[in-house]
Design a protein around this motif. Structure first.
Motif, PDB file in Angstrom:
ATOM      1  N   PRO A 254       7.314  62.160  35.778  1.00  0.00           N
ATOM      2  CA  PRO A 254       7.229  61.029  36.401  1.00  0.00           C
ATOM      3  C   PRO A 254       8.475  60.390  37.018  1.00  0.00           C
ATOM      4  CG  PRO A 254       6.937  60.736  33.970  1.00  0.00           C
ATOM      5  CD  PRO A 254       6.882  62.284  34.349  1.00  0.00           C
ATOM      6  N   ALA A 255       9.629  60.622  36.218  1.00  0.00           N
ATOM      7  CA  ALA A 255      10.798  60.287  36.936  1.00  0.00           C
ATOM      8  C   ALA A 255      11.286  60.945  38.022  1.00  0.00           C
ATOM      9  CB  ALA A 255      12.135  60.785  35.655  1.00  0.00           C
TER      10      ALA A 255
ATOM     11  N   GLY B  35      19.336  59.501  36.012  1.00  0.00           N
ATOM     12  CA  GLY B  35      19.928  59.323  35.084  1.00  0.00           C
ATOM     13  C   GLY B  35      19.458  58.802  33.729  1.00  0.00           C
ATOM     14  N   LEU B  36      18.592  57.844  33.609  1.00  0.00           N
ATOM     15  CA  LEU B  36      17.885  57.225  32.562  1.00  0.00           C
ATOM     16  C   LEU B  36      17.018  58.394  32.064  1.00  0.00           C
ATOM     17  CD1 LEU B  36      17.314  54.710  30.798  1.00  0.00           C
ATOM     18  CD2 LEU B  36      15.458  54.453  32.431  1.00  0.00           C
ATOM     19  N   ALA B  37      16.391  58.927  32.855  1.00  0.00           N
ATOM     20  CA  ALA B  37      15.279  60.128  32.490  1.00  0.00           C
ATOM     21  C   ALA B  37      16.192  61.350  31.615  1.00  0.00           C
ATOM     22  CB  ALA B  37      14.517  60.730  33.460  1.00  0.00           C
TER      23      ALA B  37
ATOM     24  N   PHE C 218      19.892  49.867  49.382  1.00  0.00           N
ATOM     25  CA  PHE C 218      19.702  49.317  48.077  1.00  0.00           C
ATOM     26  C   PHE C 218      18.775  50.158  47.187  1.00  0.00           C
ATOM     27  CE2 PHE C 218      17.519  46.532  45.080  1.00  0.00           C
ATOM     28  CZ  PHE C 218      18.158  46.247  44.285  1.00  0.00           C
ATOM     29  N   ILE C 219      17.536  50.419  47.901  1.00  0.00           N
ATOM     30  CA  ILE C 219      16.682  51.137  47.279  1.00  0.00           C
ATOM     31  C   ILE C 219      17.252  52.499  47.366  1.00  0.00           C
ATOM     32  CG2 ILE C 219      14.334  52.031  47.744  1.00  0.00           C
ATOM     33  CD1 ILE C 219      13.347  48.954  49.095  1.00  0.00           C
ATOM     34  N   GLY C 220      17.928  53.011  48.178  1.00  0.00           N
ATOM     35  CA  GLY C 220      18.489  54.401  48.138  1.00  0.00           C
ATOM     36  C   GLY C 220      19.190  54.629  46.737  1.00  0.00           C
ATOM     37  N   LEU C 221      19.640  53.416  46.228  1.00  0.00           N
ATOM     38  CA  LEU C 221      20.598  53.929  45.015  1.00  0.00           C
ATOM     39  C   LEU C 221      19.636  53.820  43.713  1.00  0.00           C
ATOM     40  CD1 LEU C 221      23.257  51.086  45.737  1.00  0.00           C
ATOM     41  CD2 LEU C 221      23.518  53.228  45.963  1.00  0.00           C
ATOM     42  N   TRP C 222      18.384  53.674  43.885  1.00  0.00           N
ATOM     43  CA  TRP C 222      17.686  53.779  42.657  1.00  0.00           C
ATOM     44  C   TRP C 222      17.093  55.150  42.064  1.00  0.00           C
ATOM     45  CZ3 TRP C 222      12.882  50.381  44.519  1.00  0.00           C
ATOM     46  CH2 TRP C 222      13.274  49.150  44.442  1.00  0.00           C
ATOM     47  N   PRO C 223      17.199  56.370  42.891  1.00  0.00           N
ATOM     48  CA  PRO C 223      17.114  57.511  42.528  1.00  0.00           C
ATOM     49  C   PRO C 223      17.865  58.122  41.564  1.00  0.00           C
ATOM     50  CG  PRO C 223      16.593  57.560  44.668  1.00  0.00           C
ATOM     51  CD  PRO C 223      17.200  56.204  44.490  1.00  0.00           C
TER      52      PRO C 223
ATOM     53  N   GLY D  20       9.771  58.994  45.375  1.00  0.00           N
ATOM     54  CA  GLY D  20       9.165  57.989  45.888  1.00  0.00           C
ATOM     55  C   GLY D  20      10.168  56.904  46.442  1.00  0.00           C
ATOM     56  N   SER D  21      11.014  56.678  45.681  1.00  0.00           N
ATOM     57  CA  SER D  21      12.148  55.717  45.933  1.00  0.00           C
ATOM     58  C   SER D  21      12.824  56.190  47.354  1.00  0.00           C
ATOM     59  CB  SER D  21      12.988  55.157  44.940  1.00  0.00           C
ATOM     60  OG  SER D  21      13.733  56.070  44.588  1.00  0.00           O
ATOM     61  N   VAL D  22      13.124  57.470  47.264  1.00  0.00           N
ATOM     62  CA  VAL D  22      13.796  58.015  48.728  1.00  0.00           C
ATOM     63  C   VAL D  22      13.075  57.819  50.104  1.00  0.00           C
ATOM     64  CG1 VAL D  22      14.527  60.243  49.533  1.00  0.00           C
ATOM     65  CG2 VAL D  22      15.255  59.611  47.381  1.00  0.00           C
ATOM     66  N   LEU D  23      11.817  57.968  49.814  1.00  0.00           N
ATOM     67  CA  LEU D  23      10.745  57.762  51.024  1.00  0.00           C
ATOM     68  C   LEU D  23      10.758  56.177  51.407  1.00  0.00           C
ATOM     69  CD1 LEU D  23       7.975  60.477  49.823  1.00  0.00           C
ATOM     70  CD2 LEU D  23       9.575  60.710  51.701  1.00  0.00           C
ATOM     71  N   LEU D  24      10.656  55.544  50.068  1.00  0.00           N
ATOM     72  CA  LEU D  24      10.710  53.986  50.541  1.00  0.00           C
ATOM     73  C   LEU D  24      12.072  53.492  51.077  1.00  0.00           C
ATOM     74  CD1 LEU D  24       9.066  51.433  50.087  1.00  0.00           C
ATOM     75  CD2 LEU D  24      10.214  51.222  47.994  1.00  0.00           C
ATOM     76  N   ALA D  25      13.136  53.946  50.610  1.00  0.00           N
ATOM     77  CA  ALA D  25      14.496  53.820  51.271  1.00  0.00           C
ATOM     78  C   ALA D  25      14.546  54.212  52.753  1.00  0.00           C
ATOM     79  CB  ALA D  25      15.755  54.426  50.594  1.00  0.00           C
TER      80      ALA D  25
END
Length: 80
Positions: free
Chosen positions: A24-25, A61-63, A51-56, A31-36
């Motif tokens: 899932p991570a 990292g958390l995963a 901003f959204i491009g920073l999420w992946p 998905g966040s890359v595509l959204l960005a």
């Protein structure tokens, strides 16, 4: 759990983890890359896309941290 030492080796524990599994991570990061890209190029909202491009990186990292924490707890269980 019993207090008796387990005969499980570290190799057996790491073999249970599947490194090729996207999980899932990985899907959330993709998905966040595509959204960005959508926000940046399609909608023209460059700041929101960046901003959204920073999420992946944060998601992966958390995963990674959670997976390493799980591995460490499994090793601690085998050591007794």
């Amino acid at each position: 759990m019993s207090d008796e030492p387990d005969d499980t080796t570290p190799e057996e524990l790491t073999d249970e983890l599947e490194p090729n599994d996207l999980g899932p991570a990985g899907l959330a990061a993709a998905g966040s890359v595509l959204l960005a890209l959508y926000y940046y190029y399609v909608r023209g909202e460059k700041q929101r896309g960046q901003f959204i491009g920073l999420w992946p990186a944060t998601i992966l990292g958390l995963a990674s941290y959670l997976k390493l924490d799980d591995i460490a707890s499994r090793f601690d269980e085998t050591d007794g």
